[in-house]
Design a protein around this motif. Structure first.
Motif, mmCIF file in Angstrom:
data_model
loop_
_atom_site.group_PDB
_atom_site.id
_atom_site.type_symbol
_atom_site.label_atom_id
_atom_site.label_comp_id
_atom_site.label_asym_id
_atom_site.label_seq_id
_atom_site.Cartn_x
_atom_site.Cartn_y
_atom_site.Cartn_z
ATOM 1 N N GLY B 73 -18.680 36.053 5.052
ATOM 2 C CA GLY B 73 -19.781 35.680 4.161
ATOM 3 C C GLY B 73 -20.929 36.677 4.126
ATOM 4 N N GLN B 74 -20.865 37.714 4.965
ATOM 5 C CA GLN B 74 -21.883 38.772 4.914
ATOM 6 C C GLN B 74 -21.575 39.748 3.786
ATOM 7 N N ALA B 75 -20.316 39.752 3.360
ATOM 8 C CA ALA B 75 -19.872 40.797 2.435
ATOM 9 C C ALA B 75 -20.446 40.699 1.020
ATOM 10 N N PRO B 76 -20.466 39.544 0.396
ATOM 11 C CA PRO B 76 -20.925 39.541 -1.003
ATOM 12 C C PRO B 76 -22.374 40.002 -1.150
ATOM 13 N N THR B 77 -22.635 40.756 -2.188
ATOM 14 C CA THR B 77 -24.003 41.146 -2.527
ATOM 15 C C THR B 77 -24.618 40.014 -3.330
ATOM 16 N N VAL B 78 -25.719 39.482 -2.836
ATOM 17 C CA VAL B 78 -26.300 38.310 -3.495
ATOM 18 C C VAL B 78 -27.596 38.667 -4.213
ATOM 19 N N VAL B 79 -27.618 38.389 -5.499
ATOM 20 C CA VAL B 79 -28.800 38.642 -6.320
ATOM 21 C C VAL B 79 -29.343 37.303 -6.802
ATOM 22 N N PHE B 80 -30.516 36.946 -6.310
ATOM 23 C CA PHE B 80 -31.144 35.731 -6.803
ATOM 24 C C PHE B 80 -31.548 35.906 -8.255
ATOM 25 N N CYS B 81 -31.552 34.824 -9.006
ATOM 26 C CA CYS B 81 -31.954 34.885 -10.410
ATOM 27 C C CYS B 81 -32.625 33.559 -10.717
ATOM 28 N N THR B 82 -33.963 33.560 -10.662
ATOM 29 C CA THR B 82 -34.673 32.278 -10.658
ATOM 30 C C THR B 82 -36.051 32.371 -11.296
ATOM 31 N N THR B 83 -36.581 31.214 -11.673
ATOM 32 C CA THR B 83 -37.952 31.169 -12.190
ATOM 33 C C THR B 83 -38.980 31.175 -11.050
ATOM 34 N N GLU B 84 -38.500 30.960 -9.820
ATOM 35 C CA GLU B 84 -39.418 31.004 -8.669
ATOM 36 C C GLU B 84 -39.789 32.459 -8.428
ATOM 37 N N CYS B 85 -41.045 32.820 -8.726
ATOM 38 C CA CYS B 85 -41.322 34.242 -8.537
ATOM 39 C C CYS B 85 -42.611 34.481 -7.768
ATOM 40 N N ASP B 86 -42.947 33.582 -6.857
ATOM 41 C CA ASP B 86 -44.063 33.882 -5.960
ATOM 42 C C ASP B 86 -43.514 34.566 -4.709
ATOM 43 N N MET B 87 -44.413 35.302 -4.045
ATOM 44 C CA MET B 87 -44.006 36.123 -2.905
ATOM 45 C C MET B 87 -43.318 35.294 -1.823
ATOM 46 N N SER B 88 -43.761 34.048 -1.617
ATOM 47 C CA SER B 88 -43.178 33.290 -0.506
ATOM 48 C C SER B 88 -41.705 32.976 -0.784
ATOM 49 N N HIS B 89 -41.371 32.669 -2.039
ATOM 50 C CA HIS B 89 -39.959 32.445 -2.360
ATOM 51 C C HIS B 89 -39.152 33.735 -2.202
ATOM 52 N N ILE B 90 -39.719 34.829 -2.682
ATOM 53 C CA ILE B 90 -38.989 36.098 -2.597
ATOM 54 C C ILE B 90 -38.737 36.460 -1.134
ATOM 55 N N THR B 91 -39.776 36.335 -0.317
ATOM 56 C CA THR B 91 -39.635 36.663 1.100
ATOM 57 C C THR B 91 -38.604 35.757 1.769
ATOM 58 N N GLU B 92 -38.643 34.473 1.414
ATOM 59 C CA GLU B 92 -37.692 33.524 1.992
ATOM 60 C C GLU B 92 -36.258 33.921 1.618
ATOM 61 N N ALA B 93 -36.080 34.316 0.353
ATOM 62 C CA ALA B 93 -34.749 34.714 -0.107
ATOM 63 C C ALA B 93 -34.252 35.938 0.653
ATOM 64 N N LEU B 94 -35.136 36.920 0.830
ATOM 65 C CA LEU B 94 -34.731 38.137 1.526
ATOM 66 C C LEU B 94 -34.374 37.823 2.977
ATOM 67 N N SER B 95 -35.169 36.968 3.621
ATOM 68 C CA SER B 95 -34.839 36.720 5.028
ATOM 69 C C SER B 95 -33.598 35.845 5.161
ATOM 70 N N ALA B 96 -33.240 35.123 4.113
ATOM 71 C CA ALA B 96 -31.981 34.368 4.148
ATOM 72 C C ALA B 96 -30.774 35.264 3.842
ATOM 73 N N GLY B 97 -31.041 36.515 3.471
ATOM 74 C CA GLY B 97 -29.923 37.429 3.267
ATOM 75 C C GLY B 97 -29.658 37.824 1.826
#
Ligand SMILES: C[S@@+](CC[C@H](N)C(=O)[O-])C[C@H]1O[C@@H](n2cnc3c(N)ncnc32)[C@H](O)[C@@H]1O
Lengths: 276, 121
Positions: B73-97
């Motif tokens: 499950g580390q292999a796929p490249t994951v690109v979020f695509c969302t209306t959530e665009c505040d820094m806290s969501h972005i940071t959370e997404a990055l730290s989740a991988g």
């Protein structure tokens, strides 16, 4: 508002713009003149472009002439545009100039600032490798309108998604309303200067690396030559020049030499030897 | 041909994204929520995941955390695509991988730019 513009007015405007900026507007650019100058005419209180031109003909008002010139500059840009120049800056230029305590970089047509900010971010990323080196970026443009935006460092959601890795957005920007603003430390690390490439750049200082990308394409050959030679006059003998993907010094001037196998990257003689 | 799993509860968004990604030569699979996506990934890991945040059953961030725990499950490249665009969501997404992040509304240019950023095109 009258939306048609005569050929005579287009060529009058083209001349105004050419004289001030070196930018060439060919006769077929009537649509461009119309779409860009209509708002200027309206803002300055004229009923039409024709009325604006009549006023300029009757009384040469420099402020008006500059407003017209500014409106006809093309300011398209984005973060890490074309990627390769930034890779070359990191992989060729920085190693070649690693002895410098201050690396002086000039972004000579910086538009809304994405290019100098990209360089400043890049330098932050690699500063561990060059502990003794400080980057001094001077960013200039003929248009005070774009410089103001550059200096404010405020970019829309759309703009930050063109070329900017998300990790950089998180690291170097802060949220601002429905947009993102470059953090103050990065903003303040850049010197912003209004500067016309037709003028003598010695007023800006001397430089190790010059980015002059996607502006020479709008100049005629003699202007290109003059601008490049003036840039050479303020570039260190072992310094470098970056041009846009569609630009070259070949057949224009000998002041810079292409660096073999490094498209878009040029050196003064010593720079070529060091990087090759 | 690379595979991309499009995870979004909106059929319209999935259709638009499919059009863009097929033009970029991806073979497309679709899921309407995180649970469905996770099951599809367990069956076969895609090369890329285009991932919405807010979805019924299982949201995007929970899916991503679960995906990264899966074997392979580390292999796929994951690109979020969302209306959530505040820094806290972005940071959370990055730290989740997450590897990249697209803020809706998106278009073909943004998807292409972001996918090339992470070496997918
Ligand atoms: C297309 S932008 C290039 C921005 C950036 N260098 C890049 O490559 O993305 C061209 C810029 O050149 C500026 N420009 C045009 N004529 C100029 C002149 N005579 N002196 C200085 N800047 C000029 C315009 O205002 C515009 O912002």
């Amino acid at each position: 508002m009258n939306s048609t513009v005569t050929e005579a007015s287009v060529s009058f405007i083209a001349e105004v713009v050419l004289k001030r900026s070196g930018l060439i507007l060919s006769a077929d650019k009537g649509y461009l003149v119309e779409s860009r100058i209509n708002p200027v005419a309206r803002k300055e209180g004229f009923a039409s472009i024709e009325a604006l031109v009549a006023a300029m003909r009757a009384r040469p008002d420099e402020k008006l002439m500059w407003a017209v010139t500014d409106a006809l500059t093309t300011n398209e840009t984005f973060f890490f545009r074309d990627k390769t120049p930034f890779d070359q800056f990191r992989d060729e230029v920085l190693p070649a100039l690693k002895g410098r305590s201050t690396l002086r970089v000039w972004c000579a047509a910086c538009s809304t600032g994405q290019e100098p900010y990209s360089l400043a971010m890049l330098m932050e990323e690699v500063k561990g490798t060059y502990p003794g080196m400080k980057l001094d970026i001077c960013a200039s443009d003929i248009s005070e309108r774009v410089l103001e935006k550059a200096q404010a460092g405020l970019y829309s959601k759309f703009e930050v998604q063109r070329g900017l890795p998300i990790t950089h957005l998180v690291k170097y920007f802060e949220p601002a309303e429905d947009a993102f603003r470059v953090k103050p430390a990065l903003r303040q690390s850049i010197r912003w200067r209004p500067f016309n490439l037709l003028d003598d750049p010695r007023v800006l200082g001397r430089f190790d690396v010059v980015f002059c990308r996607n502006v020479l394409i709008y100049f005629d050959p003699p202007t290109k030559q003059k601008v490049l030679e003036r840039i050479a006059s303020v570039t260190a003998p072992d310094g470098f020049l970056f041009l846009g993907a569609a630009e070259t010094v070949m057949g224009v001037t000998d002041a810079f030499k292409a660096i073999p196998a490094k498209r878009g990257l040029y050196g003064r003689d010593a720079g070529v030897r060091k990087a090759a | 041909m690379k595979t991309c799993l499009i995870v979004d509860d909106s059929r319209l968004i999935r259709r638009v994204a499919r059009g863009i990604l097929e033009d970029l030569q991806f073979q497309i699979r679709e899921a309407g929520n995180g649970q469905d996506a996770l099951e599809q990934c367990r069956a076969e890991m895609p090369d890329a995941v285009l991932l919405d945040w807010n979805m019924p059953v299982m949201n995007g961030i929970d899916f991503l955390r679960a995906l990264r725990q899966e074997p392979g499950g580390q292999a796929p490249t994951v690109v979020f695509c969302t209306t959530e665009c505040d820094m806290s969501h972005i940071t959370e997404a990055l730290s989740a991988g997450a590897n990249e992040y697209v803020m809706k509304p998106f278009d073909g240019d943004i998807i292409e730019a972001k996918f090339s950023e992470v070496g997918l095109v």
